[in-house]
Design an enzyme around this catalytic site. Structure first.
Site, mmCIF file in Angstrom:
data_model
loop_
_atom_site.group_PDB
_atom_site.id
_atom_site.type_symbol
_atom_site.label_atom_id
_atom_site.label_comp_id
_atom_site.label_asym_id
_atom_site.label_seq_id
_atom_site.Cartn_x
_atom_site.Cartn_y
_atom_site.Cartn_z
ATOM 1 N N GLU A 71 0.864 -1.285 0.013
ATOM 2 C CA GLU A 71 0.059 0.080 0.047
ATOM 3 C C GLU A 71 0.827 1.336 0.141
ATOM 4 O O GLU A 71 1.767 1.240 0.546
ATOM 5 C CB GLU A 71 -0.888 -0.015 1.186
ATOM 6 C CG GLU A 71 -1.861 1.229 1.529
ATOM 7 C CD GLU A 71 -2.912 0.991 2.444
ATOM 8 O OE1 GLU A 71 -2.799 0.064 3.125
ATOM 9 O OE2 GLU A 71 -3.929 1.801 2.474
ATOM 10 N N ASN A 216 -12.289 -1.415 -0.952
ATOM 11 C CA ASN A 216 -11.487 -1.992 0.389
ATOM 12 C C ASN A 216 -12.336 -1.551 1.551
ATOM 13 O O ASN A 216 -12.540 -0.299 1.914
ATOM 14 C CB ASN A 216 -10.217 -1.335 0.280
ATOM 15 C CG ASN A 216 -9.446 -1.803 1.506
ATOM 16 O OD1 ASN A 216 -8.878 -2.941 1.646
ATOM 17 N ND2 ASN A 216 -9.450 -0.788 2.643
ATOM 18 N N GLU A 217 -12.689 -2.565 2.328
ATOM 19 C CA GLU A 217 -13.289 -2.252 3.683
ATOM 20 C C GLU A 217 -14.284 -1.238 3.449
ATOM 21 O O GLU A 217 -14.355 -0.278 4.220
ATOM 22 C CB GLU A 217 -12.160 -1.942 4.743
ATOM 23 C CG GLU A 217 -11.292 -2.894 5.029
ATOM 24 C CD GLU A 217 -10.270 -2.861 6.182
ATOM 25 O OE1 GLU A 217 -10.301 -1.792 6.819
ATOM 26 O OE2 GLU A 217 -9.468 -3.808 6.589
ATOM 27 N N TYR A 296 -6.654 -8.943 11.379
ATOM 28 C CA TYR A 296 -5.198 -8.791 11.733
ATOM 29 C C TYR A 296 -5.206 -9.440 13.158
ATOM 30 O O TYR A 296 -6.125 -9.398 13.871
ATOM 31 C CB TYR A 296 -5.017 -7.275 12.139
ATOM 32 C CG TYR A 296 -4.841 -6.557 10.658
ATOM 33 C CD1 TYR A 296 -3.697 -6.717 10.020
ATOM 34 C CD2 TYR A 296 -5.848 -5.997 10.073
ATOM 35 C CE1 TYR A 296 -3.169 -6.123 9.144
ATOM 36 C CE2 TYR A 296 -5.243 -5.412 8.678
ATOM 37 C CZ TYR A 296 -4.211 -5.461 8.226
ATOM 38 O OH TYR A 296 -3.830 -4.973 6.920
ATOM 39 N N GLU A 351 -5.985 -9.409 3.525
ATOM 40 C CA GLU A 351 -4.997 -8.400 4.665
ATOM 41 C C GLU A 351 -5.052 -9.384 5.799
ATOM 42 O O GLU A 351 -6.164 -9.875 6.388
ATOM 43 C CB GLU A 351 -5.647 -7.105 5.000
ATOM 44 C CG GLU A 351 -5.496 -6.200 3.763
ATOM 45 C CD GLU A 351 -5.848 -4.503 4.109
ATOM 46 O OE1 GLU A 351 -5.879 -4.403 5.394
ATOM 47 O OE2 GLU A 351 -6.317 -4.132 3.224
ATOM 48 N N GLN A 400 2.195 -6.056 5.643
ATOM 49 C CA GLN A 400 2.242 -5.636 4.328
ATOM 50 C C GLN A 400 3.772 -6.022 4.015
ATOM 51 O O GLN A 400 4.663 -6.228 4.513
ATOM 52 C CB GLN A 400 2.121 -4.189 4.065
ATOM 53 C CG GLN A 400 0.504 -3.738 4.208
ATOM 54 C CD GLN A 400 0.223 -2.379 3.941
ATOM 55 O OE1 GLN A 400 1.335 -1.891 3.288
ATOM 56 N NE2 GLN A 400 -0.863 -1.925 4.375
HETATM 57 O O1 AHR Z 1 -2.996 -2.550 6.397
HETATM 58 C C1 AHR Z 1 -3.132 -1.146 6.790
HETATM 59 C C2 AHR Z 1 -4.799 -1.106 6.673
HETATM 60 O O2 AHR Z 1 -5.446 -1.888 7.271
HETATM 61 C C3 AHR Z 1 -5.334 -0.940 5.341
HETATM 62 O O3 AHR Z 1 -5.244 0.168 4.557
HETATM 63 C C4 AHR Z 1 -6.699 -1.148 5.456
HETATM 64 O O4 AHR Z 1 -7.526 -1.813 4.731
HETATM 65 C C5 AHR Z 1 -6.852 -1.963 6.851
HETATM 66 O O5 AHR Z 1 -7.531 -1.280 7.744
#
Ligand code: AHR
Length: 547
Positions: A71, A216-217, A296, A351, A400
């Site tokens: 990103e 995205n999201e 995450y 992600e 990332q």
């Molecule tokens: O990876 C960092 C951020 O986490 C990304 O931009 C977003 O999609 C997520 O919330």
């Protein structure tokens, strides 16, 4: 009698269709294990027995499970990939040679770009041609976005590392027309005004775009949409954002991926249901091939754990949290199964990874963290979960790739260091596109404080040449484990491979000490066809078996 907690991980042939498992079948499985296998439950000192039936085959472990995410965030792209053609850092057309060489070695299958939240504010025309438009990056610190790394630079980068493009299009602040024109610019062979502009900018041949993320999201940073609103957008973008590359018209089609759930909040059940239901009831005019999942590993969003200087309780709490990926995938797969029992729609975990507190002294908006042997184990556990769900999970992108969150690589000007997670990806290369082979084991548990974890995790797979590969993780940070692997259907002659461990749970590689956590050769003993080896505490081991 073994108690249930000692039998955390038992994967038999059932796991080859793991996402089909309902709560009922899981309960039956546990009962079966408790009654049939209790007598051989491992004590903490016994040899752990792993059985692999090489004649059985599960789903393919798609190479796209080893995808990356880059990103425009902090030094993920600028400095991490792009230094510009005039830099004194060795580069090819502005792209760092050291980073390219490192990424080639882990055979990156695809790279998701340009975001993340950034994607929903990205306007592609600002990043093409000789005059780049300088803007800001409001999501990530409000810093200058020079747009010097744009469409052509991204496509050049993935070409240099041998990966495919996974573009995330702007649904939040863009328009269907803007996204449609981006794809026309990228993929058209005929001499349209846009394809001629691409040629004038240096690339006469159409590009291949393998994957297209539609937003995205969109439930949060991508526009805080309701499920119904997103579904109506999805249909429009899926219909009009076309890929014109003639080589992608039939077999090689671009796969369209909808925004799916993020973690385990209850609202994402409704979201997943809405998207899948819309797909099931779709008309001829639109389609979908994937549904995204973001997840995450983080304990408290407002008080994140540190990536450095931690002890055993932070080690095991993070690993416990990361194993939740199994439940998430199972429960979202169950919703998908309702509408798509044939598993035509892939679950795309685009992600995932550990998210810790920013390193002291770094810009907090740049999401800079260190990467320890704990992260290597975390990566292996997640990759194994994806492999076991390979019938549904066919693409995944760790967050990332460089300098951001759980990265493969860290750079500082001309310096580069490879992280423990990088080495896991390197060790797992043989699993790319290999065929999953079921593994059964009962290793018991490791407990510290109030956290209990499985002691061991393992997967096996056969590569295209029929060679068997085995990955075994010892989660226990204190005790080595003796392993004996019995191999039904294979007469083993020798076995060897690599193991990754470190002196401490928080050991990291730094620019000054880059080899603290690096793989070392390991050989196993083979007697009467069974393979024996000793796993170091907190280690990841990959071996191949020769017949
Ligand atoms: O990876 C960092 C951020 O986490 C990304 O931009 C977003 O999609 C997520 O919330």
């Amino acid at each position: 009698m073994a108690d249930e907690s000692e039998l955390i991980y038992f994967y038999c042939a059932v796991s080859t269709t793991a996402s089909k498992r309902s709560l009922v079948t899981r309960a039956l499985l546990v009962t079966l294990v408790l009654t049939v296998l209790a007598p051989i439950a491992a004590s903490q000192t016994d040899k752990v027995k792993i059985s692999v039936d090489v004649s059985k085959a599960g789903p393919k472990i798609d190479r796209n499970l080893f995808g990356q995410f880059a990103e425009h965030l902090g030094h993920g792209v600028y400095e991490g990939i792009w230094v510009g053609p005039n830099s004194r850092i060795p580069n090819t057309r502005g792209i760092r040679n050291d980073v390219v060489a490192a990424l080639k070695a882990i055979r990156v299958p695809n790279v998701r770009w340009p975001g993340g939240c950034f994607a929903d504010e990205y306007h592609w025309r600002k990043g093409i041609g000789p005059e780049r438009v300088v803007t800001l990056n409001p999501n990530w610190g409000g810093v200058i976005e020079p747009n010097t790394f744009g469409t052509h630079e991204f496509m050049d980068f993935i070409d240099q590392i041998g990966a495919e493009a996974f573009l995330s299009i702007n649904v939040g602040s863009g328009s269907p027309q803007e996204a449609a024109e981006w794809l026309e610019y990228l993929t058209t062979l005929q001499p349209t005004t846009l394809s001629k502009e691409r040629a004038a900018n240096g690339h006469p041949a159409p590009y291949k775009i393998a994957y297209l993320g539609i937003g995205n999201e969109s439930w949060d940073c991508g526009g805080n949409m309701t499920p119904d609103y997103y579904v109506s957008q999805l249909k429009i973008y899926s219909r009009f954002v076309r890929n014109f590359n003639p080589t992608q018209s039939s077999n090689n089609q671009m796969l369209k991926i909808a925004v799916g759930p993020g973690g385990n909040e209850p609202r994402f059940i409704e979201w997943t249901d809405a998207v899948m239901k819309a797909w099931k009831n779709r008309q001829w005019s639109w389609d979908l091939q994937g549904l995204s999942l973001h997840n995450y590993t983080v304990i408290h969003w407002d008080k994140k754990f540190s990536s450095v200087g931690f002890g055993e309780s932070e080690y095991n709490r993070i690993l416990k949290a990361t194993l939740e990926m199994e439940n998430l995938i199972s429960s979202y797969s169950a919703i998908m199964d309702k509408y798509d029992p044939e598993k035509r729609i892939a679950l795309v975990v685009d992600e995932w990874g550990a998210w810790y507190a920013p390193l002291p002294g770094s810009n907090p908006d740049f999401l800079v963290q260190q990467n320890s042997v704990r992260d290597a184990i975390l990566a292996a556990l997640n990759l194994n979960i994806f492999a076991r769900h390979g019938d549904r999970v066919r693409i995944a992108n760790i967050a990332q790739m460089i300098n951001v969150l759980q990265s493969m690589i860290m750079t500082d000007k001309e310096k580069m260091v490879l992280t423990p997670t990088y080495y896991v990806y390197k060790m797992y290369v043989p699993f790319q596109d290999a065929t999953f082979v079921p593994v059964a084991f009962n290793a018991g548990t490791y407990t510290h404080g109030d956290i209990t974890l499985p002691r061991v995790d393992a997967i096996a797979a056969k590569d295209a040449k029929g060679k068997l590969w085995l990955e075994i993780t010892n989660l226990d940070p204190n005790k080595p484990i003796e392993i004996e692997v019995s191999l039904a259907g294979l007469n083993a002659k020798s076995a060897a491979g690599e193991t990754l461990t470190a002196p401490r749970v928080d050991s990291v590689n730094t620019f000054e000490t880059p080899t603290t956590v690096v793989p070392k050769r390991i050989s196993a003993k083979v007697e009467h066809g069974a393979v024996s080896l000793k796993l170091e505490p907190k280690s990841i081991t990959v071996i191949s078996v020769e017949k």
